[in-house]
Enzyme design. Structure first.
Site, PDB file in Angstrom:
ATOM      1  N   LYS A  93     -10.181  -0.646  10.700  1.00  0.00           N
ATOM      2  CA  LYS A  93     -10.313  -1.825   9.833  1.00  0.00           C
ATOM      3  C   LYS A  93     -10.612  -3.071  10.666  1.00  0.00           C
ATOM      4  CE  LYS A  93      -7.050  -0.118   6.369  1.00  0.00           C
ATOM      5  NZ  LYS A  93      -7.894   0.288   5.239  1.00  0.00           N
TER       6      LYS A  93
ATOM      7  N   HIS B 294       0.875  -1.176   0.000  1.00  0.00           N
ATOM      8  CA  HIS B 294       0.000   0.000   0.000  1.00  0.00           C
ATOM      9  C   HIS B 294       0.916   1.232   0.000  1.00  0.00           C
ATOM     10  CE1 HIS B 294      -2.780   2.937   1.867  1.00  0.00           C
ATOM     11  NE2 HIS B 294      -3.769   2.128   1.562  1.00  0.00           N
TER      12      HIS B 294
ATOM     13  N   ASP C 297       3.274  -4.752   7.883  1.00  0.00           N
ATOM     14  CA  ASP C 297       2.062  -3.955   7.809  1.00  0.00           C
ATOM     15  C   ASP C 297       0.880  -4.914   7.979  1.00  0.00           C
ATOM     16  OD1 ASP C 297      -0.246  -2.676   7.020  1.00  0.00           O
ATOM     17  OD2 ASP C 297       0.612  -1.760   5.228  1.00  0.00           O
TER      18      ASP C 297
ATOM     19  N   GLN D 280      -4.249  -5.464   6.960  1.00  0.00           N
ATOM     20  CA  GLN D 280      -5.213  -6.405   6.368  1.00  0.00           C
ATOM     21  C   GLN D 280      -5.101  -7.813   6.958  1.00  0.00           C
ATOM     22  OE1 GLN D 280      -7.633  -5.410   4.582  1.00  0.00           O
ATOM     23  NE2 GLN D 280      -6.924  -3.378   3.960  1.00  0.00           N
TER      24      GLN D 280
ATOM     25  N   CYS E 163      -4.823   2.457  -3.627  1.00  0.00           N
ATOM     26  CA  CYS E 163      -3.601   2.989  -3.001  1.00  0.00           C
ATOM     27  C   CYS E 163      -2.411   2.056  -3.215  1.00  0.00           C
ATOM     28  CB  CYS E 163      -3.796   3.245  -1.506  1.00  0.00           C
ATOM     29  SG  CYS E 163      -4.966   4.544  -1.164  1.00  0.00           S
TER      30      CYS E 163
HETATM   31  N1  PLP Z   1      -1.639  -0.767   4.677  1.00  0.00           N
HETATM   32  C1  PLP Z   1      -2.568  -1.537   4.096  1.00  0.00           C
HETATM   33  C2  PLP Z   1      -2.207  -2.916   3.642  1.00  0.00           C
HETATM   34  C3  PLP Z   1      -3.868  -1.053   3.933  1.00  0.00           C
HETATM   35  O1  PLP Z   1      -4.800  -1.824   3.353  1.00  0.00           O
HETATM   36  C4  PLP Z   1      -4.167   0.258   4.390  1.00  0.00           C
HETATM   37  C5  PLP Z   1      -5.512   0.828   4.177  1.00  0.00           C
HETATM   38  O2  PLP Z   1      -6.222   0.466   3.258  1.00  0.00           O
HETATM   39  C6  PLP Z   1      -3.159   1.012   4.993  1.00  0.00           C
HETATM   40  C7  PLP Z   1      -1.908   0.461   5.124  1.00  0.00           C
HETATM   41  C8  PLP Z   1      -3.419   2.382   5.516  1.00  0.00           C
HETATM   42  O3  PLP Z   1      -4.288   2.327   6.601  1.00  0.00           O
HETATM   43  P1  PLP Z   1      -4.833   3.668   7.279  1.00  0.00           P
HETATM   44  O4  PLP Z   1      -5.428   4.492   6.171  1.00  0.00           O
HETATM   45  O5  PLP Z   1      -5.855   3.186   8.247  1.00  0.00           O
HETATM   46  O6  PLP Z   1      -3.689   4.345   7.927  1.00  0.00           O
END
Ligand code: PLP
Length: 403
Positions: free
Chosen positions: A225, A122, A199, A202, A361
């Site tokens: 999430k 992401h 990270d 998900q 993203c």
């Molecule tokens: N990393 C991953 C794999 C994501 O799916 C997301 C959000 O879709 C993020 C990071 C960013 O999360 P946040 O917008 O809650 O900071």
């Protein structure tokens, strides 16, 4: 297994009608809906407890502090960290990674050093590292992947060198649902004395996670999430790293003593938590994690895997529908013939079906796949086979319209 109807009744929004159709919410990778218990915890705290934490001698402040610190303990237990010193509250995954990029970067990254990310990241796990590389004159390296969305571990091993300072990798892809072999990625990095950030945005909502067993050095996830509120998230870090890293922001709570000449910093985890924390959100996040624990993360995982497999099987029978990646991890990205993903998403919305469209993203991943975007259906613990059937029927209806 839990009773899905009982669970659905905990989520008032699922009873909404959209354009005269029952809402079918399949955008859970972007954010999940909130159970009544979570919203009520927030309302109750604002109505009955509210006071700023840590600084007050009065009853309410101490009660709010107790709830806030008990939430840290709930998070610790949920991801199996060793100590609450390893649990930093942030605004979400993105801020967790930015905190790490700044602070780890200040302490350990110099010109010529290398940071490894993967093709599946992401933007939140790419851009902070790019910004750090620009600040420090360091270099970003990328683990390649196969056409079906699996990382190339041999190429990864080749990328590691004596210049590598950090490996950053997503646990589960928010676009393809790929569950990365993070255990191998961490083991290989550690053989080179390189720490690893996972990270977990998900993964935490969908499967049991044990950061101590994984042996990752850092781990990030978002509250919203995982059925909790927006504006709160977590950065887990091993104490021996966090201890050697400077604060991210200055202000209240992160100090021990301040004079105009010099400031000494607080102990962990407060050194990284400047300013009034969102203590109502941390309490609500803990309520969400308790809700998940009561259902059982194994049960949630099983339910969602069965549902995703069912969806993969039904979707793959639709003529002209192409699925990117083929992983049963709650996320399915697809395109249908030459129908633009935006058109498909917009028309599904008219049927009450909420999916996400676009690059999710992850523009570098889209470029690797040679596409601009996909339609993404992503599942949560409250989704049902009937909803998958409605998605399939909806896609067929739209496909017919486009001939
Ligand atoms: N990393 C991953 C794999 C994501 O799916 C997301 C959000 O879709 C993020 C990071 C960013 O999360 P946040 O917008 O809650 O900071």
């Amino acid at each position: 297994m839990y009773d899905i109807n009982q669970v659905r009744a905990d989520f008032p929004i699922l009873a909404r009608q959209i354009y005269g159709h029952p809402l079918i919410y399949l955008d859970n990778a972007a954010t999940t809906q909130k159970p009544r218990q979570v919203v009520e915890a927030m309302v109750d705290e604002y109505y009955n407890v509210n006071a700023n934490v840590h600084r007050g001698v009065h009853y309410l402040s101490q009660q709010a502090t107790d709830l806030h610190e008990a939430s840290r303990e709930t998070v610790r237990q949920f991801i199996h960290a060793k100590s609450t010193n390893e649990i930093l509250f942030t605004r979400g995954t993105t801020e967790s990674i930015n905190l790490l990029a700044f602070s780890f970067g200040e302490a350990f990254i110099h010109a010529g050093d290398e940071i490894i990310v993967s093709t599946l990241e992401h933007h939140s796990n790419i851009v902070p590292w790019q910004m750090l590389c620009q600040r420090k004159g360091s270099v970003l390296k990328v683990i390649p992947m196969s056409d079906d969305g699996h990382l190339d571990l041999e190429a990864y091993e080749q990328l590691l060198s004596e210049k590598t300072r950090l490996v950053c990798c997503t646990h589960v892809s928010n676009v393809l649902g790929t569950l990365n072999p993070v255990q191998d990625i961490i083991r290989i990095a550690h053989e080179h004395d390189v720490p690893v950030l996972i990270d977990g945005a998900q993964s935490v909502p969908h499967m049991p996670v044990d950061v101590t067993a994984l042996d990752c050095d850092f781990f990030a996830f978002s509250g919203h999430k995982v059925y909790g509120p927006t504006g709160v998230g977590v950065l887990y870090g091993k104490e021996n790293w966090l201890d050697r890293m400077p604060p991210y922001q200055g202000g209240g709570e992160m100090i021990k003593n301040v004079t105009f000449e010099h400031t000494t910093y607080n102990t962990l985890p407060y050194k990284f938590e400047a300013g009034t924390p969102d203590y109502v959100a941390t309490h609500a996040l803990a309520t969400a994690l308790d809700y998940l624990s009561a259902l059982g993360m194994e049960n949630v995982h099983t339910h969602e895997q069965e549902l995703t497999r069912y969806a993969l099987q039904r979707l793959s029978k639709i003529e002209g529908l192409h699925i990117y990646g083929h992983s049963p991890n709650s996320v399915i990205s697809f395109q249908v013939g030459n129908i633009h993903h935006l058109d498909l998403g917009t028309l599904l919305d008219r049927l009450g079906i909420a999916v996400r469209t676009g690059h999710h993203c992850a523009e570098p991943l889209m470029r690797r796949l040679g596409i601009e975007g996909t339609v993404r259906a992503s599942f949560a613990l409250y989704n049902t086979q009937k909803e998958v059937d409605a998605l399939v029927e909806g896609i067929q209806r739209v496909a017919k319209m486009f001939g």
